[in-house]
Enzyme design. Structure first.
Site, PDB file in Angstrom:
ATOM      1  CG  ASP A 162      -0.499  -5.074  -2.460  1.00 62.75           C
ATOM      2  OD1 ASP A 162      -0.036  -4.092  -1.851  1.00 62.75           O
ATOM      3  OD2 ASP A 162      -1.504  -5.024  -3.199  1.00 62.75           O
ATOM      4  CG  ASP A 191       0.979  -0.528  -1.617  1.00 69.51           C
ATOM      5  OD1 ASP A 191       0.742   0.344  -0.768  1.00 69.51           O
ATOM      6  OD2 ASP A 191       0.171  -0.809  -2.521  1.00 69.51           O
ATOM      7  CG  ASP A 195      -3.368  -3.936  -0.006  1.00 69.94           C
ATOM      8  OD1 ASP A 195      -3.286  -3.915   1.238  1.00 69.94           O
ATOM      9  OD2 ASP A 195      -2.883  -3.056  -0.736  1.00 69.94           O
ATOM     10  NE  ARG A 244      -3.466   2.684   3.458  1.00 68.95           N
ATOM     11  CZ  ARG A 244      -3.325   2.832   2.143  1.00 68.95           C
ATOM     12  NH1 ARG A 244      -3.055   1.768   1.399  1.00 68.95           N
ATOM     13  NH2 ARG A 244      -3.448   4.019   1.581  1.00 68.95           N
TER      14      ARG A 244
END
Length: 375
Positions: A162, A191, A195, A244
């Site tokens: 992340d 990734d 997040d 996302r």
């Protein structure tokens, strides 16, 4: 020599040695606000987000220096403003120990601390293949930095892949005027760019660019991780992202005045009981930009003022429930803070002129015109 003078001399020599070894320059003055502007959105709630305002200002040119600044505080809650310049990478980021910090090598570790500002200055701050990890912490500001190519597999790895990741009882974080980018998706070792999980609340992401990644970011690590929420996303640009933007599991989000371009698979994915207020965004050349995807556990949205420019929509079937082609609201979300909405028609222009690192931290005046905020 008197003892007190000897102690002061020893401290001075130690500080000089630390600066030479780590790239940390310590200022003797305090600063009331090194950050431009002030927090917006949900980061203004729960007591507000001020970062290290009022604390000592230091300049760091290595990751080790950032950790040293945290570890050199009187306590883990002593306010501090860390101005960062240059490239921060694995080669210059080591673990530093101390009673006011809990750091690790190969990642910028903001763990079990509070009242910290990290702001890029001068010619810019780039965190190269090195993520920023916020855990069990509160009142954090990150402004005017670039974080790029953080991997969870391959070499080198950092922060679970992340760019900026928050987890475990995080409160009040404002991330502003950042550029978060990767060079591919999960198969290339990357990734999420942004997040939040395991009880992270009162967060705002503003005037930032998220691009060239498989995953923009998420709220909640699984369908059962519904302890997160109260997150605002405004005046950000999501570009060349698979999905996302963000993924929402539980909680409440406010998503307004963002510019979405080239979302390949899905966009705002509200699921597992999440509720999102989606206002005056501009979606272009993208697919399935809003809905519940890849799960049977529905999420909800309140929509108004959005523009869908060359957006394609899949047929509703099973675990894929796009909101379009004519999105309508299926919930109502109350917003506790004041905000100004730019017209969706001007969002591409104003976001392109203001979002990202090294843009002068300009913001919209609420009428589609960039301006420099006060200190």
């Amino acid at each position: 020599m008197k003892r007190s003078a000897a102690v002061r001399l020893s401290a001075t020599l130690a500080t000089a040695a630390l600066a030479a070894a780590t790239g940390l320059v310590v200022s003797t003055s305090s600063a009331s606000a090194a950050v431009t502007g002030s927090a917006t959105g949900y980061a203004t709630q729960n007591g507000g987000t001020t970062g290290g305002a009022g604390g000592q200002t230091v300049r760091a040119t290595t990751g080790t220096a950032i950790h040293s600044a945290l570890c050199g505080r009187a306590s883990s809650s002593t306010p501090i403003i860390i101005e960062v310049q240059g490239t921060i990478n694995h080669g210059n980021t080591t673990k530093v120990s101390g009673s006011s910090c809990n750091t690790a090598a190969g990642v910028i570790e903001l763990k079990q601390i509070s009242n910290v500002t990290i702001v890029g200055v001068g010619s810019g701050a780039v965190f190269d293949q090195l993520g920023i990890h916020i855990r069990e912490s509160s009142n954090i500001i990150i402004q005017n930095v670039t974080v790029r190519n953080v991997k969870k597999s391959g070499s080198p790895t950092s922060n679970g892949g992340d760019a900026i990741g928050m987890e475990s009882d995080v409160r009040n974080v404002w991330v502003d005027h950042t550029t978060l980018e990767a060079s591919g998706g999960e198969s290339e070792g990357y990734d999420g760019l942004f997040d939040m999980k395991d009880n992270t609340q009162y967060v705002t992401l503003s005037y930032s660019i998220l691009r060239n990644s498989g995953r923009g970011g998420l709220i909640g690590s699984s369908e059962s991780d519904r302890s997160n929420g109260y997150v605002t996303f405004h005046h950000n640009k999501y570009e060349n992202i698979d999905s996302r933007t963000p993924l929402l599991r539980g909680g409440i989000s406010h998503i307004y005045n963002n510019h979405y371009v080239n979302l390949h698979e899905s966009g705002i994915n509200s699921r597992a009981g999440a509720r999102a207020k989606v206002d005056n965004n501009y979606f272009k050349d993208s697919k399935d930009v809003l809905g519940t995807f890849y799960t049977s556990e529905a999420g909800y949205w309140q929509v108004s003022g959005n523009i869908f420019d060359n957006v394609t929509w899949s047929a509703r079937s099973g675990d894929n429930q796009p909101a379009g082609p004519n999105p309508t609201s299926n919930t109502s979300v109350g917003i506790p803070y004041s905000y100004s909405l730019d017209s969706a028609s001007c969002v591409p222009d104003v976001v392109n002129r203001t979002a990202g690192a090294n843009k002068g931290n300009q913001v919209s005046n609420g009428n589609c015109t960039p301006q420099t905020p006060g200190p």
